[in-house]
Design a protein around this motif. Structure first.
Motif, PDB file in Angstrom:
ATOM      1  N   HIS A 120      38.684  27.445  31.376  1.00 19.08           N
ATOM      2  CA  HIS A 120      37.877  27.450  32.595  1.00 19.08           C
ATOM      3  C   HIS A 120      36.421  27.128  32.257  1.00 19.08           C
ATOM      4  O   HIS A 120      36.022  27.072  31.103  1.00 19.08           O
ATOM      5  CB  HIS A 120      37.970  28.802  33.293  1.00 19.08           C
ATOM      6  N   SER A 145      34.615  31.426  27.838  1.00 16.75           N
ATOM      7  CA  SER A 145      35.436  30.225  27.734  1.00 16.75           C
ATOM      8  C   SER A 145      34.659  29.080  27.108  1.00 16.75           C
ATOM      9  O   SER A 145      35.249  28.141  26.574  1.00 16.75           O
ATOM     10  CB  SER A 145      35.923  29.809  29.120  1.00 16.75           C
ATOM     11  N   GLU A 191      33.892  33.983  36.903  1.00 24.86           N
ATOM     12  CA  GLU A 191      33.571  32.578  36.693  1.00 24.86           C
ATOM     13  C   GLU A 191      32.944  32.029  37.955  1.00 24.86           C
ATOM     14  O   GLU A 191      33.140  32.560  39.047  1.00 24.86           O
ATOM     15  CB  GLU A 191      34.830  31.772  36.337  1.00 24.86           C
TER      16      GLU A 191
END
Length: 835
Positions: A120, A145, A191
């Protein structure tokens, strides 16, 4: 007695839980008491921060920020190191694929929910891990990530322990404590939704460059690496990732100082350039006498070689490459004089050449090379006339410079792989009038317009013009939250944001008063920004409206003084910078114009003149205090040094001060106020079938209760005769006089060309007419007759004469036809029937 003493201590700690968020992460000023607790700082120990030696420089840099933050709060500085720094409890930080330590934890299956972040963009995961590595019994593991995901994960912890992202830029103090315990009840991840979330430093000659060259970077004499390093840190702390750097003539070009973009790479900040600076090249000082015209049709080789040199120098960094072409320094494009088709051909040639350079020189280290095209001002008609922009280039749509989005993607454009984004203004320098002084743009308007962009698939790049950064702190902070998760923000975004921001930055007992102050500040700033005030505006107000405004300014000024006197000494600088001075500027300026209005009409000349002089002196003193006293004079030159001199009245970017106006106003424009004025949010009833409905947006519009039609998606359209369409109903009492109704809409645009922005208006269940929101069709810019005043007033007006009706109760209804309509207020005006 000892037993009782222990009870007292435990009780004391229990009530010092200081932060809770929705991510299952709690910071306590109390000793660890459960398996999910990590003692960051206790009476005896301080947990180290463990990072792999091969980790990204950005993460190592941020680890230093974090340990500095812990010291700010507790006085104890955690160590940073590899496994040699291991202790019984620790914080382990790393990026998937870059940190061998993190990769080993993953291989050993000690990390859960990894699929939530792996692969991601900028995702973070927090988890308590038992026996993660030899010598560590328990650790808070923070995994990213990618490099920014890891950095954000650690800096969010800084914010949780009480260090504001604005600790340097707004001098926000840090609360002190001796014990910090981090509790993560279960693996938690986060995120962003918008990929590139950026700021544009612009019109910096007003404040930021003056400040930098005279105080912070005197050796350079301009905004440079020292300033940008502070900008980059702020961006990381706010989870912003994309920068358009300052670009005015007074500033040394960002790209001309290699340390600028080298620092950006170290900080993990994605560099870009504004809509008029293609290929990362800052063209403000292009010398036409030496290098020829900035016109690709007659000077292709010179311009191409310049872009090639820039691409070679900066191709290894992480960037979004602006493609296309405009004129030098925000001027209109220099192009063939033969017409639109030749301009289209020229821009398509430019795009082909630029993309060839990007393909040849831009690094793929950070994934597919991002490119954007910004159809701003004169470029938009060229695009709408048929310009073919490559499918993988992001189209960045623009507002009208005053906060209202000109257009978004059509259904066909939404199929493009590059998607679309938005460029939007908190600050603006240009026609018909500038506003670069203070930030009166409400979070409610930001939510309404950005949420519209979100719902219409503009989700790849969001960038806002923030002027000098100061005093735009609240606007920037809200944008950072909105851009991170727009789908999590609802219509009540403004009161929720104010509560959370004030809770983070000020004493709890002041939060209700501060929230009321800011709510009214934004409402009055919507009525008229101080930079947009002029004598014609003040004189055109009815006596009733002027009286109400004067009373509102006076009440807000009194409220601000009461609050300012209650602010603890350690918070006074932060309060002055973010709230106090902007409120003083708005109220003082408003009152100056109200008193000047009275003078124009010959009312109490001496008294009003005295009040104006008193307000001028007061405001000049406040700006002087800001420059020379706030934070010990740290921000000297950030505000103009004088009011009665040349700075403000002579410079068109600021207020058209009444004592600087020679032209006499048109006093014949004075008019009566409608007898009954109702906020749109005061509807008696609402009806309609389906999920679409009218929603009151607290803080939006002149009333602070404007109603927006939600959702704003393309499928939210109805035929005028459709009885299932969302409908608002307003009851009123009619008498024996003729009645008309005035509807004030916010000056929003139709969603995209080919659509309209309409409502149906009716009386007692009978349709009267269909109205298009004035100026919404996109056929005029902000200088046009409908939009020029509309953007200053933040409303456009339609007047409908109602048919003769019986005396008594009646109902006006407004029914939706097209998405995107926002209604601010309804006014009923009655007048005697002429016989």
């Amino acid at each position: 007695m000892i037993y009782k003493a222990h009870l007292v201590v435990l009780s004391f700690f229990f009530f010092l839980v200081i932060k809770v968020n929705a991510q299952n992460i709690i910071v306590k000023n109390a000793p660890a008491s459960s398996a999910t607790d990590i003692s960051l700082v206790s009476y005896k120990t301080t947990a180290p921060v463990i990072i792999d030696e091969d980790e990204y420089p950005t993460v190592k840099l941020v680890a230093g920020f974090f340990t500095d933050d812990v010291k700010r709060v507790t006085g104890s500085m955690p160590r940073i190191g590899g496994l040699d720094a291991a202790a019984s409890e620790a914080i382990i930080v790393g990026t998937i694929g870059r940190s061998k330590l993190i990769d080993r934890l993953i291989a050993a299956k000690k990390v859960h929910n990894l699929e939530k972040i792996q692969g991601h963009w900028e995702a973070s995961l927090w988890q308590i891990v038992v026996n993660p590595v030899p010598g560590v019994k328990k650790a808070l593991v923070i995994i990213g990530s990618d490099r920014r995901g890891t950095a954000y994960g650690l800096l969010q912890l800084s914010r949780q322990i009480g260090v504001s992202p604005w600790y340097w830029w707004a001098d926000v103090p840090t609360k002190q404590c001796k014990i910090l315990t981090i509790s993560v009840s279960k693996p938690t991840w986060d995120e962003p939704t918008i990929k590139y979330r950026g700021i544009f430093i612009n019109d910096e000659d007003w404040g930021l460059n003056q400040w930098a060259r005279n105080t912070f970077e005197k050796d350079l004499g301009s905004i440079g690496p020292k300033t940008y390093e502070k900008v980059f840190e702020l961006m990381l702390r706010l989870r912003l990732n994309y920068l358009w750097p300052a670009m005015h003539e007074v500033t040394k070009e960002f790209g001309s100082i290699p340390e600028n973009w080298q620092l950006a790479e170290r900080y993990g900040i994605v560099t870009g350039t504004s809509h008029c600076e293609p290929m990362l090249y800052n063209n403000v000082h292009w010398d036409e006498k030496i290098r020829g015209k900035w016109n690709y049709s007659i000077n292709r080789d010179t311009i191409y070689s310049t872009w090639q040199k820039t691409a070679m120098e900066r191709g290894n960094g992480e960037s979004v490459w602006t493609v296309g072409i405009r004129g030098i320094h925000d001027r209109g494009m220099e192009a063939p004089p033969n017409g639109i088709s030749e301009r289209i051909n020229l821009v398509e040639e430019v795009l082909k050449d630029q993309r060839g350079l990007i393909k040849q020189y831009a690094s793929k280290e950070w994934g597919k090379v991002a490119q954007c095209f910004v159809p701003y001002k004169e470029v938009l008609p060229i695009y709408d006339a048929g310009l073919k922009v490559p499918d993988d280039v992001t189209l960045i749509w623009v507002d009208d410079n005053f906060g209202y989005i000109r257009r978004l993607s059509s259904p066909q454009e939404r199929e493009r792989s590059g998607g679309s984004g938005l460029y939007w203004h908190l600050s603006y320098y240009g026609r018909p009038h500038s506003y670069t002084w203070i930030n009166t743009t409400s979070p409610a308007l930001m939510w309404e317009e950005f949420h519209k962009a979100w719902e219409n698939q503009a989700r790849n790049i969001w960038v806002i013009n923030v002027g000098d950064i100061k005093p735009m702190e609240l606007g920037i902070d809200y944008f950072s939250k909105l851009a991170w998760k727009p789908e999590a923000q609802q219509a009540n975004a403004q009161p929720q944001f104010l509560k959370s921001f004030l809770t983070e930055h000020f004493n709890a007992d002041l939060i209700p008063s501060l929230s009321e102050l800011l709510t009214e500040f934004y409402r009055l700033g919507t009525v008229r920004k101080p930079e947009l005030m002029d004598r014609d505006w003040a004189v055109s107000l009815s006596d009733q409206n002027a009286s109400q405004l004067q009373s509102a300014y006076e009440m807000l000024m009194k409220k601000e003084k009461i609050i300012a006197d209650r602010i603890p000494s350690e918070y006074k600088d932060a309060y002055t910078e973010m709230i106090g001075l902007p409120a003083k500027i708005l109220t003082s300026t408003g009152l100056i114009f109200m008193h000047d209005r009275a003078k124009v009409y010959g009312l109490n000349q001496k008294e009003n003149e005295a009040e104006i002089e008193k307000l001028k002196t007061f405001l000049e003193k406040q700006i002087d205090l800001f420059n020379n006293k706030t934070a010990g004079g740290k921000w000297r030159y950030m505000m103009p040094g004088t009011i009665t001199g040349k700075n403000l009245p002579a410079w068109n970017s600021q207020v058209a001060w009444p004592w600087g106006e020679i032209r006499q106003p048109d006093t014949s424009r004075k008019s009566a106020e409608p007898e009954v004025i109702r906020p749109a949010g005061s509807a008696n009833r609402q009806s309609g079938i389906g999920t679409a409905k009218w929603v009151t947006v607290p803080g939006l519009g002149n009333t602070g209760q404007a109603m927006a039609l939600k959702p704003v998606s393309l499928n939210a359209s109805w035929e005028p005769s459709d009885t299932s369409a969302p409908k608002l109903e307003y009851d009123f009492i009619a008498n024996d006089r003729q009645t008309s109704v005035t509807i004030d809409f916010m000056p929003t645009f139709r969603i995209y060309p080919g659509m309209q922005l309409r409502v149906v208006v009716g009386l007692d269940n009978k349709q009267l007419s269909m109205i298009e929101v004035p100026g919404s069709n996109g056929k005029e810019d902000e200088n046009g007759s409908n939009r020029n005043q509309g953007i200053r007033n933040n409303y456009v007006r339609s007047i409908i004469d109602l048919p003769q009706m019986s005396t008594g109760k009646h109902t006006l209804f407004i029914k939706a036809v097209d998405p995107g309509v926002v209604i601010d207020r309804i006014s009923f005006l009655t007048k005697s029937i002429k016989h």
